[in-house]
Each structure stands twice: as structure tokens, then as C-alpha cells.
Design a protein around this motif. Structure first.
Motif, PDB file in Angstrom:
ATOM      1  N   SER A 132       0.823  -1.218   0.000  1.00 31.89           N
ATOM      2  CA  SER A 132       0.000   0.000   0.000  1.00 31.89           C
ATOM      3  C   SER A 132       0.849   1.258   0.000  1.00 31.89           C
ATOM      4  CB  SER A 132      -0.995   0.001   1.162  1.00 31.89           C
ATOM      5  OG  SER A 132      -0.322   0.039   2.388  1.00 31.89           O
ATOM      6  N   VAL A 133       1.967   1.242   0.715  1.00 33.37           N
ATOM      7  CA  VAL A 133       2.800   2.444   0.731  1.00 33.37           C
ATOM      8  C   VAL A 133       3.506   2.628  -0.617  1.00 33.37           C
ATOM      9  CG1 VAL A 133       4.938   1.506   1.750  1.00 33.37           C
ATOM     10  CG2 VAL A 133       4.319   3.873   2.163  1.00 33.37           C
ATOM     11  N   ILE A 134       3.815   1.556  -1.313  1.00 31.41           N
ATOM     12  CA  ILE A 134       4.413   1.674  -2.647  1.00 31.41           C
ATOM     13  C   ILE A 134       3.411   2.302  -3.616  1.00 31.41           C
ATOM     14  CG2 ILE A 134       5.256   0.349  -4.640  1.00 31.41           C
ATOM     15  CD1 ILE A 134       6.704  -1.483  -2.524  1.00 31.41           C
ATOM     16  N   THR A 135       2.134   1.914  -3.512  1.00 31.70           N
ATOM     17  CA  THR A 135       1.092   2.542  -4.334  1.00 31.70           C
ATOM     18  C   THR A 135       1.005   4.035  -4.021  1.00 31.70           C
ATOM     19  OG1 THR A 135      -0.176   0.498  -4.470  1.00 31.70           O
ATOM     20  CG2 THR A 135      -1.391   2.546  -4.858  1.00 31.70           C
ATOM     21  N   ALA A 136       1.025   4.387  -2.744  1.00 30.49           N
ATOM     22  CA  ALA A 136       0.962   5.802  -2.347  1.00 30.49           C
ATOM     23  C   ALA A 136       2.180   6.564  -2.865  1.00 30.49           C
ATOM     24  CB  ALA A 136       0.852   5.918  -0.830  1.00 30.49           C
ATOM     25  N   ILE A 137       3.352   5.959  -2.802  1.00 32.00           N
ATOM     26  CA  ILE A 137       4.581   6.592  -3.313  1.00 32.00           C
ATOM     27  C   ILE A 137       4.428   6.882  -4.800  1.00 32.00           C
ATOM     28  CG2 ILE A 137       7.001   6.128  -3.912  1.00 32.00           C
ATOM     29  CD1 ILE A 137       7.195   4.599  -1.203  1.00 32.00           C
ATOM     30  N   GLU A 138       3.944   5.911  -5.559  1.00 31.93           N
ATOM     31  CA  GLU A 138       3.767   6.094  -7.009  1.00 31.93           C
ATOM     32  C   GLU A 138       2.850   7.270  -7.308  1.00 31.93           C
ATOM     33  OE1 GLU A 138       2.405   2.163  -8.025  1.00 31.93           O
ATOM     34  OE2 GLU A 138       4.466   1.357  -8.090  1.00 31.93           O
ATOM     35  N   ARG A 139       1.804   7.437  -6.518  1.00 34.43           N
ATOM     36  CA  ARG A 139       0.860   8.532  -6.750  1.00 34.43           C
ATOM     37  C   ARG A 139       1.456   9.884  -6.364  1.00 34.43           C
ATOM     38  NH1 ARG A 139      -4.464   5.077  -5.018  1.00 34.43           N
ATOM     39  NH2 ARG A 139      -4.376   3.759  -6.889  1.00 34.43           N
ATOM     40  N   ILE A 140       2.237   9.916  -5.291  1.00 35.55           N
ATOM     41  CA  ILE A 140       2.913  11.161  -4.893  1.00 35.55           C
ATOM     42  C   ILE A 140       3.927  11.568  -5.966  1.00 35.55           C
ATOM     43  CG2 ILE A 140       4.619  12.110  -3.254  1.00 35.55           C
ATOM     44  CD1 ILE A 140       1.897  12.165  -1.978  1.00 35.55           C
ATOM     45  N   GLU A 141       4.684  10.595  -6.447  1.00 35.74           N
ATOM     46  CA  GLU A 141       5.684  10.900  -7.482  1.00 35.74           C
ATOM     47  C   GLU A 141       5.026  11.297  -8.799  1.00 35.74           C
ATOM     48  OE1 GLU A 141       8.377   7.520  -7.272  1.00 35.74           O
ATOM     49  OE2 GLU A 141       9.542   8.543  -5.712  1.00 35.74           O
ATOM     50  N   ALA A 142       3.890  10.684  -9.140  1.00 34.94           N
ATOM     51  CA  ALA A 142       3.163  11.065 -10.352  1.00 34.94           C
ATOM     52  C   ALA A 142       2.644  12.500 -10.254  1.00 34.94           C
ATOM     53  CB  ALA A 142       2.002  10.096 -10.600  1.00 34.94           C
ATOM     54  N   ALA A 143       2.472  12.991  -9.021  1.00 39.37           N
ATOM     55  CA  ALA A 143       2.027  14.375  -8.799  1.00 39.37           C
ATOM     56  C   ALA A 143       3.195  15.357  -8.874  1.00 39.37           C
ATOM     57  CB  ALA A 143       1.319  14.485  -7.451  1.00 39.37           C
ATOM     58  N   THR A 148      11.432  10.586  -0.459  1.00 40.56           N
ATOM     59  CA  THR A 148      12.798  10.325   0.008  1.00 40.56           C
ATOM     60  C   THR A 148      12.871   9.235   1.062  1.00 40.56           C
ATOM     61  OG1 THR A 148      12.599  12.211   1.507  1.00 40.56           O
ATOM     62  CG2 THR A 148      13.686  12.604  -0.583  1.00 40.56           C
ATOM     63  N   GLY A 149      11.731   8.757   1.560  1.00 43.64           N
ATOM     64  CA  GLY A 149      11.753   7.681   2.544  1.00 43.64           C
ATOM     65  C   GLY A 149      10.381   7.434   3.124  1.00 43.64           C
ATOM     66  N   VAL A 150      10.319   6.425   3.993  1.00 42.79           N
ATOM     67  CA  VAL A 150       9.063   6.008   4.617  1.00 42.79           C
ATOM     68  C   VAL A 150       9.291   5.857   6.116  1.00 42.79           C
ATOM     69  CG1 VAL A 150       7.286   4.204   4.701  1.00 42.79           C
ATOM     70  CG2 VAL A 150       8.415   4.750   2.517  1.00 42.79           C
ATOM     71  N   CYS A 151       8.344   6.337   6.901  1.00 42.26           N
ATOM     72  CA  CYS A 151       8.329   6.127   8.354  1.00 42.26           C
ATOM     73  C   CYS A 151       7.042   5.401   8.705  1.00 42.26           C
ATOM     74  CB  CYS A 151       8.326   7.459   9.106  1.00 42.26           C
ATOM     75  SG  CYS A 151       9.826   8.391   9.034  1.00 42.26           S
ATOM     76  N   CYS A 152       7.150   4.448   9.624  1.00 41.65           N
ATOM     77  CA  CYS A 152       5.940   3.752  10.064  1.00 41.65           C
ATOM     78  C   CYS A 152       5.935   3.628  11.581  1.00 41.65           C
ATOM     79  CB  CYS A 152       5.821   2.378   9.411  1.00 41.65           C
ATOM     80  SG  CYS A 152       7.042   1.175   9.932  1.00 41.65           S
ATOM     81  N   VAL A 153       4.755   3.414  12.117  1.00 44.95           N
ATOM     82  CA  VAL A 153       4.636   3.165  13.547  1.00 44.95           C
ATOM     83  C   VAL A 153       5.146   1.766  13.852  1.00 44.95           C
ATOM     84  CG1 VAL A 153       3.048   2.978  15.514  1.00 44.95           C
ATOM     85  CG2 VAL A 153       2.693   4.766  13.789  1.00 44.95           C
ATOM     86  N   LEU A 154       4.707   0.762  13.068  1.00 42.63           N
ATOM     87  CA  LEU A 154       5.102  -0.625  13.314  1.00 42.63           C
ATOM     88  C   LEU A 154       5.596  -1.295  12.037  1.00 42.63           C
ATOM     89  CD1 LEU A 154       5.123  -3.073  15.362  1.00 42.63           C
ATOM     90  CD2 LEU A 154       2.921  -3.687  14.352  1.00 42.63           C
ATOM     91  N   ARG A 161      10.175  -3.869   4.451  1.00 43.45           N
ATOM     92  CA  ARG A 161      11.427  -3.094   4.430  1.00 43.45           C
ATOM     93  C   ARG A 161      12.229  -3.446   3.179  1.00 43.45           C
ATOM     94  NH1 ARG A 161      14.285  -0.339   8.170  1.00 43.45           N
ATOM     95  NH2 ARG A 161      12.855  -1.001   9.804  1.00 43.45           N
ATOM     96  N   GLU A 162      12.307  -4.741   2.886  1.00 38.70           N
ATOM     97  CA  GLU A 162      13.080  -5.199   1.733  1.00 38.70           C
ATOM     98  C   GLU A 162      12.430  -4.760   0.413  1.00 38.70           C
ATOM     99  OE1 GLU A 162      14.034  -7.366   5.340  1.00 38.70           O
ATOM    100  OE2 GLU A 162      12.096  -7.092   4.356  1.00 38.70           O
ATOM    101  N   ALA A 163      11.096  -4.829   0.338  1.00 40.62           N
ATOM    102  CA  ALA A 163      10.392  -4.391  -0.871  1.00 40.62           C
ATOM    103  C   ALA A 163      10.613  -2.903  -1.122  1.00 40.62           C
ATOM    104  CB  ALA A 163       8.897  -4.695  -0.754  1.00 40.62           C
ATOM    105  N   GLU A 166      14.227  -2.312  -2.281  1.00 43.23           N
ATOM    106  CA  GLU A 166      14.350  -2.706  -3.686  1.00 43.23           C
ATOM    107  C   GLU A 166      13.916  -1.575  -4.621  1.00 43.23           C
ATOM    108  OE1 GLU A 166      12.127  -6.192  -5.835  1.00 43.23           O
ATOM    109  OE2 GLU A 166      13.426  -7.012  -4.249  1.00 43.23           O
ATOM    110  N   LYS A 167      12.961  -0.774  -4.169  1.00 44.83           N
ATOM    111  CA  LYS A 167      12.466   0.363  -4.955  1.00 44.83           C
ATOM    112  C   LYS A 167      13.277   1.635  -4.696  1.00 44.83           C
ATOM    113  CE  LYS A 167       8.461  -1.438  -6.552  1.00 44.83           C
ATOM    114  NZ  LYS A 167       8.084  -1.486  -7.947  1.00 44.83           N
ATOM    115  N   GLY A 168      14.235   1.554  -3.756  1.00 43.88           N
ATOM    116  CA  GLY A 168      15.092   2.705  -3.481  1.00 43.88           C
ATOM    117  C   GLY A 168      14.690   3.549  -2.294  1.00 43.88           C
ATOM    118  N   TYR A 169      13.834   3.026  -1.414  1.00 44.80           N
ATOM    119  CA  TYR A 169      13.358   3.796  -0.268  1.00 44.80           C
ATOM    120  C   TYR A 169      13.763   3.134   1.034  1.00 44.80           C
ATOM    121  CZ  TYR A 169      10.434   5.464  -4.046  1.00 44.80           C
ATOM    122  OH  TYR A 169       9.999   5.945  -5.239  1.00 44.80           O
ATOM    123  N   ASP A 170      14.231   3.948   1.978  1.00 46.18           N
ATOM    124  CA  ASP A 170      14.544   3.452   3.316  1.00 46.18           C
ATOM    125  C   ASP A 170      13.292   3.505   4.178  1.00 46.18           C
ATOM    126  OD1 ASP A 170      17.276   2.921   2.949  1.00 46.18           O
ATOM    127  OD2 ASP A 170      17.780   5.024   3.269  1.00 46.18           O
TER     128      ASP A 170
END
Length: 186
Positions: A132-143, A148-154, A161-163, A166-170
Motif C-alpha cells: 500500500s505504501v508503494i502505491t501511495a509513493i507512485e501517486r505522490i511521485e506522479a504528482a 525520500t523515505g518512509v516512516c511507520c509506527v510498526l 522493508r526489503e520491498a 528494492e524500490k530505493g526507499y529506506d
């Protein structure tokens, strides 16, 4: 910050963490379920999440925070408020699951508060596979923005993390399951 993490862990354990037999959004089976919305919509829980996310981001080159609706709505809002109080404003962006069916037909709300090319950190309540976060990233970048990265609670530590890597995000997480359980009892 450790005291804030302990307080948040206790609220998460009380309101958001359940053990049992569950099927996750990813389709995977799990022996626990984490419904962060219950804590993110709690006054102190929301404040703690905003404080801890802001602390993780305050020294990064970031101009905004974004996330997929509905789970990330209170997360990005809490960071936006805390960032304003701290003098380093980070506007919030909300990514729709479906494009708006009228008006501009856009996927991303809040674009009037950022400029093309600016950097965004994505916020997520829980990362399992990262889908789901990869989908959100694609939409933000399309805008026209740069993620530059992702933060999560859990971080469930189940491949997300590995996926993302692989796409270039920490991925930066406030908790893993082990940390959450340990700190909630501290």
C-alpha cells in the motif's frame, strides 16, 4: 524520547494490538493484529505519534509528509501540527485510494501546500509487505514530488522493508513487534 516511546507503546498495547488468528490486508495470516487507527485517533496517542515521527524527520531534508487514506490521515495531520509548533512546518498530503470522481480528478490532496520536486516522507501505520505504501509513493511521485523515505509506527518485519529498499526507499520505524511488546511492559 524513550519515555515518549514507552507511553506510546502502552497506549498501542491497550488500544491497537491484539493477539489471535487474523487475516491481514495483504492476505497473509498472522497471530496478531495491529489497528493503529485506534491509537492515532486517541488524543495522547495522536500527539505521541506526531512527536515521535517529527523527531525522526526533523534533521532530514523533507518538505512534506504524505500517506494513504484512511490509516495515514491522523498520522500526517499530527506531524503537520507538531512541525508547525516546532518551527519546521511540514504540510500534510493525503493519497486517495481512488481518483477523485469530480473536479480535478486527482489522487493527492494538499498539493497547494507544496511545490513540484519537493521531498516527501511517506507515513504509514503498519508495514507488512509494503504494497500500500508503494502505491501511495507512485501517486505522490506522479504528482511531481520526490519521495525520500518512509516512516511507520510498526514494522511487522515481513518483507516490507526489503520491498521498499528494492524500490530505493529506506524505512524508519518507531517499533518492531518485539520492541512494542517489550516497551509496553516497561
Amino acid at each position: 524520547m524513550l519515555e515518549l516511546k514507552k507511553r506510546l507503546a502502552r497506549i498501542l498495547a491497550e488500544k491497537s494490538y491484539r493477539e489471535g488468528d487474523f487475516t491481514l490486508a495483504s492476505g497473509k495470516k498472522s497471530d496478531y493484529y495491529f489497528d493503529c487507527r485506534q491509537t492515532a485517533l486517541h488524543p495522547e496517542g495522536c500527539w505521541l505519534i506526531g512527536q515521535l515521527f517529527f523527531d525522526l524527520l526533523k534533521d532530514k531534508d523533507v518538505h512534506a509528509v504524505g500517506g494513504m487514506t484512511l490509516g495515514a490521515d491522523p498520522l500526517v495531520s499530527s506531524v503537520a501540527v507538531i512541525s508547525h509548533e516546532q518551527g519546521k512546518p511540514l504540510p500534510a498530503l493525503i493519497v486517495r485510494k481512488q481518483a477523485k470522481g469530480h473536479g480535478t480528478g486527482q489522487y493527492v490532496e494538499g498539493l497547494a501546500n507544496v511545490s513540484p520536486g519537493q521531498s516527501v516522507y511517506m507515513l504509514e501505520d503498519v508495514v507488512t509487505t509494503g504494497g500500500s505504501v508503494i502505491t501511495a509513493i507512485e501517486r505522490i511521485e506522479a504528482a511531481g514530488l520526490t519521495v525520500t523515505g518512509v516512516c511507520c509506527v510498526l514494522d511487522r518485519q515481513e518483507g516490507g522493508r526489503e520491498a521498499l529498499k528494492e524500490k530505493g526507499y529506506d524505512l524508519i520505524s518507531i517499533f518492531t513487534r518485539k520492541e512494542l511488546v517489550e516497551l509496553s511492559n516497561a
